[in-house]
Structures are given as structure tokens and as C-alpha cells.
Motif scaffolding. Structure first.
Motif, PDB file in Angstrom:
ATOM      1  N   ASN A  78     -16.849   8.892  -4.536  1.00  0.00           N
ATOM      2  CA  ASN A  78     -16.528   7.950  -3.472  1.00  0.00           C
ATOM      3  C   ASN A  78     -15.137   7.391  -3.743  1.00  0.00           C
ATOM      4  O   ASN A  78     -14.643   7.445  -4.874  1.00  0.00           O
ATOM      5  CB  ASN A  78     -17.590   6.838  -3.365  1.00  0.00           C
ATOM      6  N   LEU A  79     -14.501   6.866  -2.685  1.00  0.00           N
ATOM      7  CA  LEU A  79     -13.080   6.499  -2.791  1.00  0.00           C
ATOM      8  C   LEU A  79     -12.792   5.502  -3.907  1.00  0.00           C
ATOM      9  O   LEU A  79     -11.802   5.622  -4.624  1.00  0.00           O
ATOM     10  CB  LEU A  79     -12.596   5.911  -1.465  1.00  0.00           C
ATOM     11  N   LEU A  80     -13.679   4.517  -4.072  1.00  0.00           N
ATOM     12  CA  LEU A  80     -13.424   3.495  -5.089  1.00  0.00           C
ATOM     13  C   LEU A  80     -13.513   4.061  -6.496  1.00  0.00           C
ATOM     14  O   LEU A  80     -12.704   3.736  -7.359  1.00  0.00           O
ATOM     15  CB  LEU A  80     -14.433   2.364  -4.947  1.00  0.00           C
ATOM     16  N   SER A  81     -14.515   4.918  -6.714  1.00  0.00           N
ATOM     17  CA  SER A  81     -14.669   5.519  -8.037  1.00  0.00           C
ATOM     18  C   SER A  81     -13.479   6.435  -8.328  1.00  0.00           C
ATOM     19  O   SER A  81     -12.951   6.446  -9.441  1.00  0.00           O
ATOM     20  CB  SER A  81     -15.992   6.294  -8.100  1.00  0.00           C
ATOM     21  N   ILE A  82     -13.034   7.173  -7.315  1.00  0.00           N
ATOM     22  CA  ILE A  82     -11.875   8.067  -7.491  1.00  0.00           C
ATOM     23  C   ILE A  82     -10.651   7.244  -7.894  1.00  0.00           C
ATOM     24  O   ILE A  82      -9.911   7.598  -8.816  1.00  0.00           O
ATOM     25  CB  ILE A  82     -11.626   8.868  -6.188  1.00  0.00           C
ATOM     26  N   MET A 138       0.848  -1.188   0.000  1.00  0.00           N
ATOM     27  CA  MET A 138       0.000   0.000   0.000  1.00  0.00           C
ATOM     28  C   MET A 138       0.881   1.234   0.000  1.00  0.00           C
ATOM     29  O   MET A 138       2.047   1.158   0.358  1.00  0.00           O
ATOM     30  CB  MET A 138      -0.880  -0.028   1.234  1.00  0.00           C
ATOM     31  N   PHE A 139       0.269   2.386  -0.305  1.00  0.00           N
ATOM     32  CA  PHE A 139       1.178   3.532  -0.501  1.00  0.00           C
ATOM     33  C   PHE A 139       1.776   4.033   0.792  1.00  0.00           C
ATOM     34  O   PHE A 139       2.815   4.687   0.781  1.00  0.00           O
ATOM     35  CB  PHE A 139       0.533   4.635  -1.352  1.00  0.00           C
ATOM     36  N   ILE A 140       1.180   3.697   1.920  1.00  0.00           N
ATOM     37  CA  ILE A 140       1.817   4.053   3.192  1.00  0.00           C
ATOM     38  C   ILE A 140       3.130   3.268   3.349  1.00  0.00           C
ATOM     39  O   ILE A 140       4.042   3.691   4.064  1.00  0.00           O
ATOM     40  CB  ILE A 140       0.858   3.760   4.376  1.00  0.00           C
ATOM     41  N   ALA A 141       3.214   2.121   2.657  1.00  0.00           N
ATOM     42  CA  ALA A 141       4.412   1.281   2.735  1.00  0.00           C
ATOM     43  C   ALA A 141       5.221   1.389   1.443  1.00  0.00           C
ATOM     44  O   ALA A 141       5.709   0.400   0.909  1.00  0.00           O
ATOM     45  CB  ALA A 141       4.013  -0.165   3.021  1.00  0.00           C
ATOM     46  N   MET A 142       5.293   2.600   0.912  1.00  0.00           N
ATOM     47  CA  MET A 142       6.102   2.865  -0.286  1.00  0.00           C
ATOM     48  C   MET A 142       6.871   4.154  -0.066  1.00  0.00           C
ATOM     49  O   MET A 142       6.478   5.000   0.737  1.00  0.00           O
ATOM     50  CB  MET A 142       5.196   3.067  -1.509  1.00  0.00           C
ATOM     51  N   ASP A 143       7.943   4.297  -0.804  1.00  0.00           N
ATOM     52  CA  ASP A 143       8.670   5.568  -0.795  1.00  0.00           C
ATOM     53  C   ASP A 143       8.275   6.353  -2.038  1.00  0.00           C
ATOM     54  O   ASP A 143       7.658   5.808  -2.962  1.00  0.00           O
ATOM     55  CB  ASP A 143      10.184   5.300  -0.798  1.00  0.00           C
ATOM     56  N   ASP A 144       8.637   7.619  -2.057  1.00  0.00           N
ATOM     57  CA  ASP A 144       8.375   8.416  -3.259  1.00  0.00           C
ATOM     58  C   ASP A 144       9.278   7.926  -4.402  1.00  0.00           C
ATOM     59  O   ASP A 144      10.342   7.376  -4.134  1.00  0.00           O
ATOM     60  CB  ASP A 144       8.660   9.896  -2.953  1.00  0.00           C
ATOM     61  N   PRO A 145       8.898   8.036  -5.671  1.00  0.00           N
ATOM     62  CA  PRO A 145       7.729   8.783  -6.146  1.00  0.00           C
ATOM     63  C   PRO A 145       6.407   7.988  -6.157  1.00  0.00           C
ATOM     64  O   PRO A 145       5.352   8.578  -6.227  1.00  0.00           O
ATOM     65  CB  PRO A 145       8.118   9.142  -7.571  1.00  0.00           C
ATOM     66  N   GLU A 146       6.458   6.637  -6.053  1.00  0.00           N
ATOM     67  CA  GLU A 146       5.196   5.882  -6.188  1.00  0.00           C
ATOM     68  C   GLU A 146       4.220   6.271  -5.073  1.00  0.00           C
ATOM     69  O   GLU A 146       3.022   6.434  -5.302  1.00  0.00           O
ATOM     70  CB  GLU A 146       5.460   4.366  -6.173  1.00  0.00           C
ATOM     71  N   HIS A 147       4.741   6.437  -3.864  1.00  0.00           N
ATOM     72  CA  HIS A 147       3.876   6.823  -2.740  1.00  0.00           C
ATOM     73  C   HIS A 147       3.108   8.101  -3.048  1.00  0.00           C
ATOM     74  O   HIS A 147       1.895   8.185  -2.913  1.00  0.00           O
ATOM     75  CB  HIS A 147       4.730   7.006  -1.462  1.00  0.00           C
ATOM     76  N   ASN A 148       3.846   9.114  -3.512  1.00  0.00           N
ATOM     77  CA  ASN A 148       3.227  10.422  -3.677  1.00  0.00           C
ATOM     78  C   ASN A 148       2.155  10.428  -4.762  1.00  0.00           C
ATOM     79  O   ASN A 148       1.110  11.072  -4.628  1.00  0.00           O
ATOM     80  CB  ASN A 148       4.300  11.482  -3.957  1.00  0.00           C
ATOM     81  N   ALA A 149       2.390   9.677  -5.851  1.00  0.00           N
ATOM     82  CA  ALA A 149       1.405   9.646  -6.947  1.00  0.00           C
ATOM     83  C   ALA A 149       0.078   9.085  -6.429  1.00  0.00           C
ATOM     84  O   ALA A 149      -0.999   9.578  -6.755  1.00  0.00           O
ATOM     85  CB  ALA A 149       1.943   8.794  -8.084  1.00  0.00           C
ATOM     86  N   GLN A 150       0.157   8.049  -5.582  1.00  0.00           N
ATOM     87  CA  GLN A 150      -1.080   7.432  -5.078  1.00  0.00           C
ATOM     88  C   GLN A 150      -1.700   8.296  -3.974  1.00  0.00           C
ATOM     89  O   GLN A 150      -2.920   8.434  -3.892  1.00  0.00           O
ATOM     90  CB  GLN A 150      -0.783   6.008  -4.605  1.00  0.00           C
ATOM     91  N   ARG A 151      -0.865   8.874  -3.133  1.00  0.00           N
ATOM     92  CA  ARG A 151      -1.385   9.767  -2.082  1.00  0.00           C
ATOM     93  C   ARG A 151      -2.171  10.915  -2.711  1.00  0.00           C
ATOM     94  O   ARG A 151      -3.249  11.279  -2.257  1.00  0.00           O
ATOM     95  CB  ARG A 151      -0.210  10.299  -1.246  1.00  0.00           C
ATOM     96  N   LYS A 152      -1.613  11.468  -3.815  1.00  0.00           N
ATOM     97  CA  LYS A 152      -2.275  12.613  -4.475  1.00  0.00           C
ATOM     98  C   LYS A 152      -3.628  12.212  -5.065  1.00  0.00           C
ATOM     99  O   LYS A 152      -4.509  13.044  -5.247  1.00  0.00           O
ATOM    100  CB  LYS A 152      -1.360  13.167  -5.575  1.00  0.00           C
ATOM    101  N   PRO A 200      -7.741  14.398  -2.628  1.00  0.00           N
ATOM    102  CA  PRO A 200      -8.908  15.256  -2.888  1.00  0.00           C
ATOM    103  C   PRO A 200     -10.204  14.759  -2.235  1.00  0.00           C
ATOM    104  O   PRO A 200     -11.140  15.531  -2.051  1.00  0.00           O
ATOM    105  CB  PRO A 200      -9.039  15.212  -4.420  1.00  0.00           C
ATOM    106  N   ALA A 201     -10.247  13.471  -1.875  1.00  0.00           N
ATOM    107  CA  ALA A 201     -11.476  12.940  -1.255  1.00  0.00           C
ATOM    108  C   ALA A 201     -11.607  13.389   0.203  1.00  0.00           C
ATOM    109  O   ALA A 201     -12.677  13.263   0.796  1.00  0.00           O
ATOM    110  CB  ALA A 201     -11.467  11.410  -1.321  1.00  0.00           C
ATOM    111  N   VAL A 202     -10.518  13.886   0.778  1.00  0.00           N
ATOM    112  CA  VAL A 202     -10.578  14.233   2.212  1.00  0.00           C
ATOM    113  C   VAL A 202     -10.152  15.688   2.469  1.00  0.00           C
ATOM    114  O   VAL A 202      -9.602  16.006   3.520  1.00  0.00           O
ATOM    115  CB  VAL A 202      -9.715  13.249   3.060  1.00  0.00           C
ATOM    116  N   THR A 203     -10.436  16.545   1.493  1.00  0.00           N
ATOM    117  CA  THR A 203     -10.181  17.981   1.712  1.00  0.00           C
ATOM    118  C   THR A 203     -11.245  18.525   2.680  1.00  0.00           C
ATOM    119  O   THR A 203     -12.316  17.921   2.838  1.00  0.00           O
ATOM    120  CB  THR A 203     -10.301  18.765   0.392  1.00  0.00           C
ATOM    121  N   PRO A 204     -10.972  19.687   3.299  1.00  0.00           N
ATOM    122  CA  PRO A 204     -11.974  20.251   4.224  1.00  0.00           C
ATOM    123  C   PRO A 204     -13.346  20.398   3.575  1.00  0.00           C
ATOM    124  O   PRO A 204     -14.369  20.130   4.215  1.00  0.00           O
ATOM    125  CB  PRO A 204     -11.381  21.610   4.597  1.00  0.00           C
TER     126      PRO A 204
END
Ligand code: HEM
Length: 414
Positions: free
Chosen positions: A220-224, A94-108, A112-116
């Protein structure tokens, strides 16, 4: 003198904060206080999870998180928990268990699903759901807080985020618990059971994911994920890993904060009386203090990518480095009288429960909102859940929390 020092070092080596009984019996505090005072970066040569380094102080944890090139999160080295995930068939890439750049691409993709503004849309239904659940609780009669309040509330939020079939939402906490179970270590029977649940979760989600992919994008997260560049075409381990990340991330952690709240209320009745008197002012601080003190993810692990000297210690390439957030959150240099639950504590937001740096929790605001909503709705109703038996705790140095908390609900008006 030399002999005494030697004996002390040997004794410190036995100070192994990963032992399950410390967590099941809630007796880990003195051990970590000692590590902070005497050996803030210490080597444990032998444990259930093999040898590892412990980092116990606040600033040192931040320094490790701030140097991901030296202290990697990657699943390729074993991942982000003290248990080496590459020893099992469930590697959770999972992306929490990755380093950049792969982590960051998935985090990005997920961010957007959890912005204020997205979270603001969840506020009304969340308040309504929370109030309804509280109004239906038995009064003056014993019930289990974990299974009656914490699990249903967090499961409902998770189902909302995924737009998960409502009638099957009870599956989510079962999958989540198994995915996060690291205390089973290498036990083959329990690992087979874990695999069964995690594979079932992946298959269920894959079907939903394919359905969403065929439809126009939805919020929703899956569609995103399905309509994104970075996450629409993941291999099986990466798909399963990221689903597990979102399910565990959204589930166990917030659940255990809601359960920890009850313990804090019972330990600090005067502070709870203040919150009840002015929830508009104090609910947010009470939520943050609860997350600080519960520290639902007690540790994250990194792996050294090179030999490095850190605070005078020689850490070797390949060594496991465990950052104890539960300890950093009680560091006397940052949080005076750190075990006290103080909804008015000025710097409570500096806590480490959500981590720090490039991997800092994406769901932090959402978790705070859920907890603050529960607190303010309880306060408005003058409710106090009184603990009436010994709570049953999880035997885990990773997800720190509760299996059961027997309570009786008391109300100021009756
Ligand atoms: C009280 C509740 C929560 C706690 C204590 C918590 C804790 C954490 C921690 C410790 C990390 C790793 C930080 C690091 O390595 O520096 C993390 C990352 C993450 N959390 Fe949470 N979490 C909570 C709620 C949530 C929720 C509700 C969600 C999603 C809906 C979520 C999704 C994530 C994700 C996706 C990451 C990975 C971020 C990355 O690697 O870039 N978490 N969380």
C-alpha cells in the motif's frame, strides 16, 4: 489603427481566465477560444492571484512542460497553482511541486504502486464495488450524483490504495477538498480553516505511517513510502505535501471526471446510446473523452527561472506562467469540433488533462480504469442519469468540477 490595436490589447489583458465566477457559472469557454485565436500567450497584469501569463494553445503548453529548467515547478517559487502557496503556512512541498533531482527520486518511489500489473489487481474489486453501488441507487427518484456516486467510489479507491481505515474514509474527501482549495486566496480566516484540516490529515497519516514503518513492507502507498530511501524520512512540510498530493491526486480529479460524465451523457444522448450498445468497444474512449472535456485540473502553473522570449513575448524571471489545459484540450488545431463528446475520437488520448513531460500524472491509468468501469457497468444496466436541475459547480480555476448534480436514474428496461 494603432489606437484600435491598443484598445484590443487592453481588452485582452482583462481576459482573466482565473476569475471564480467564470468557473462557477461555466462561462469560461468563449474567453479561452478568444485567447487561442488572438493572443495565445497573454499577460494578465491584475487578478485575484496577482499578475500572470496565460498559455492557451496545445503546442505552447507542451513546449513549456518540455523545458522544466526554464519553467520551474518548485514550491520555492510558489508552486504549481496560480495561488502562491509560500504565502501560507501550508506550503505543500510535494514532489509535483519540485524540480529534479528531488522530484524524480520521490516519483520513482511511488511509480511501482501504479504499474499496469498493480492496477490489474484492483480491477475485480473495483468492478464489484461499482456494480453494487449502481444496483443500490434509487430509480425514478431524485438524488445528488456527486455525493451518491462520484465521492463514494473515488473515496473507496483511495482508501484501498492507502489501506486506510475503512470506517474513517469519509475524512479523505473533506481533507482533499480543503487541501485543493486555492480559490480562498489569502483570506486569513479560510486559510486558518484550511490549515486545520491539512494539519489534521498530516497527523492522522503520520500515525499510520509510523505504524507501517514498524511492520514488514506491505503493498500500500504508505508502507511503500515508509520503506523507501527517498520518502521514509521526510520533514513535516514534505510529508504533509506528499500526502496531500496523493489524496488530492486520487480524489478530486477522478471524482470530477465521474461527475462530468453525467453532464456529457445529457449533452450528447446519441453518443451515450452508442456506448450503451457496445460498451466493450467504447467505454475506454468514452472515459478518455470525458477526462479531456472535463479537464479536472484546469491549469498547472510554472515560474520562469530566467528572462526568456516565448512566442514573441518577453517573460521575466520570477513571472508566473499558467498553462490552461482546459483550453489546450479544445485547441481547434488538434481536436476539431473540440467541445463535442465523441467516444470514437481517434486522437482523444493526446489530451492534456494529465499534463505532459516529467510530471505527467502517475495515476492516469488508474483514473481511466475507474471511469471506464463506471461507464461499462452503467451501460450494461441500460442506465441513463438524467439531470433534473441546475448543477452546482466549484468556483475554482484549479479543480474544475461540481458540488452537486441533481439527477433521476432512468433504465432502458423500465
Ligand atoms: C482524472 C483523474 C486525474 C487527473 C485529471 C490528474 C491530473 C494530474 C495533473 C494535471 C498532474 C500534473 C501534470 C504536469 O504537471 O504535467 C498530475 C500529477 C500527478 N498525479 Fe494525477 N490526475 C488524476 C488522477 C490521479 C490519481 C488517481 C492519482 C493517484 C492515485 C494521481 C497522482 C498524481 C501524482 C502522484 C502526480 C505527480 C507526478 C509528478 O509530479 O511526477 N493522479 N495529475
Amino acid at each position: 489603427m494603432a489606437e484600435v490595436a491598443e484598445i484590443d490589447v487592453k481588452e485582452l489583458e482583462r481576459l482573466d481566465g482565473s476569475r471564480a465566477e467564470l468557473w462557477a457559472q461555466n462561462t469560461w469557454r468563449p474567453l479561452f477560444a478568444r485567447l487561442r485565436a488572438e493572443e495565445p500567450v497573454s499577460y494578465c497584469p491584475e487578478s485575484f492571484f496577482g499578475p500572470y501569463w496565460s498559455v492557451a494553445k496545445y503546442e505552447d503548453i507542451i513546449a513549456i512542460e518540455d523545458d522544466p529548467a526554464t519553467f520551474s515547478s518548485s514550491w520555492e517559487h510558489g508552486g504549481i497553482v496560480i495561488f502562491d502557496m509560500h504565502d501560507t503556512n501550508v506550503q505543500l512541498r510535494m514532489f509535483i511541486a519540485m524540480d529534479d533531482p528531488e522530484h524524480n527520486a520521490q516519483r520513482k518511489t511511488i511509480a511501482p504502486a501504479v504499474t499496469p500489473s498493480e492496477i490489474a489487481k484492483l480491477t475485480g474489486p473495483l468492478r464489484e464495488r461499482t456494480g453494487k453501488l449502481l444496483d443500490e441507487l434509487p430509480v425514478g427518484e431524485e438524488f445528488d450524483w456527486v455525493h451518491t456516486v462520484s465521492i463514494p467510489l473515488t473515496t473507496a479507491m483511495l482508501a484501498t490504495l492507502f489501506d486506510f481505515p475503512w470506517e474513517d474514509r469519509h475524512k479523505l474527501p473533506i481533507w482533499s477538498d480543503w487541501a485543493a482549495k486555492i480559490d480562498i486566496g489569502p483570506d486569513p480566516v479560510l486559510n486558518a480553516e484550511r490549515e486545520k484540516h491539512v494539519f489534521e490529515m498530516a497527523a492522522y497519516f503520520k500515525k499510520l505511517f509510523n505504524e507501517r514503518k514498524a511492520l514488514p513492507p506491505q503493498p500500500n502507498l504508505l508502507s511503500i513510502m515508509a520503506h523507501s530511501e527517498a520518502m521514509s524520512d521526510l520533514d513535516d512540510q514534505r510529508f504533509m505535501g506528499n500526502i496531500a498530493l496523493l489524496v488530492v491526486g486520487g480524489n478530486d480529479t477522478t471524482r470530477n471526471s465521474m461527475s462530468g460524465l453525467v453532464e456529457r451523457i445529457n449533452l450528447f444522448p446519441d453518443a451515450w446510446a452508442k456506448v450503451k450498445a457496445d460498451p466493450a468497444k467504447l467505454a475506454a474512449g468514452a472515459a478518455t473523452e470525458t477526462i479531456r472535456l472535463q479537464t479536472p485540473i484546469a491549469h498547472m502553473r510554472r515560474t520562469a527561472t530566467r528572462d526568456v522570449e516565448f512566442r514573441g513575448k518577453q517573460i521575466r524571471k520570477g513571472d508566473k506562467v499558467v498553462m490552461w489545459y482546459n483550453s489546450g484540450n479544445r485547441d481547434e488545431d488538434v481536436f476539431p469540433d473540440g467541445d463535442r463528446w465523441d467516444p470514437e475520437r481517434e486522437n482523444t488520448r493526446r489530451h492534456l488533462s494529465f499534463g505532459y513531460g516529467i510530471h505527467r500524472c502517475l495515476g492516469a491509468r488508474l483514473a481511466e480504469l475507474q471511469l471506464a468501469t463506471l461507464i461499462s457497468e452503467m451501460a450494461k444496466r441500460g442506465m441513463t442519469p438524467r439531470i433534473v436541475g441546475e448543477p452546482e459547480r466549484l468556483p475554482s480555476c484549479f479543480t474544475s468540477g461540481f458540488e452537486h448534480i441533481p439527477v433521476i436514474m432512468e433504465r432502458d428496461d423500465g
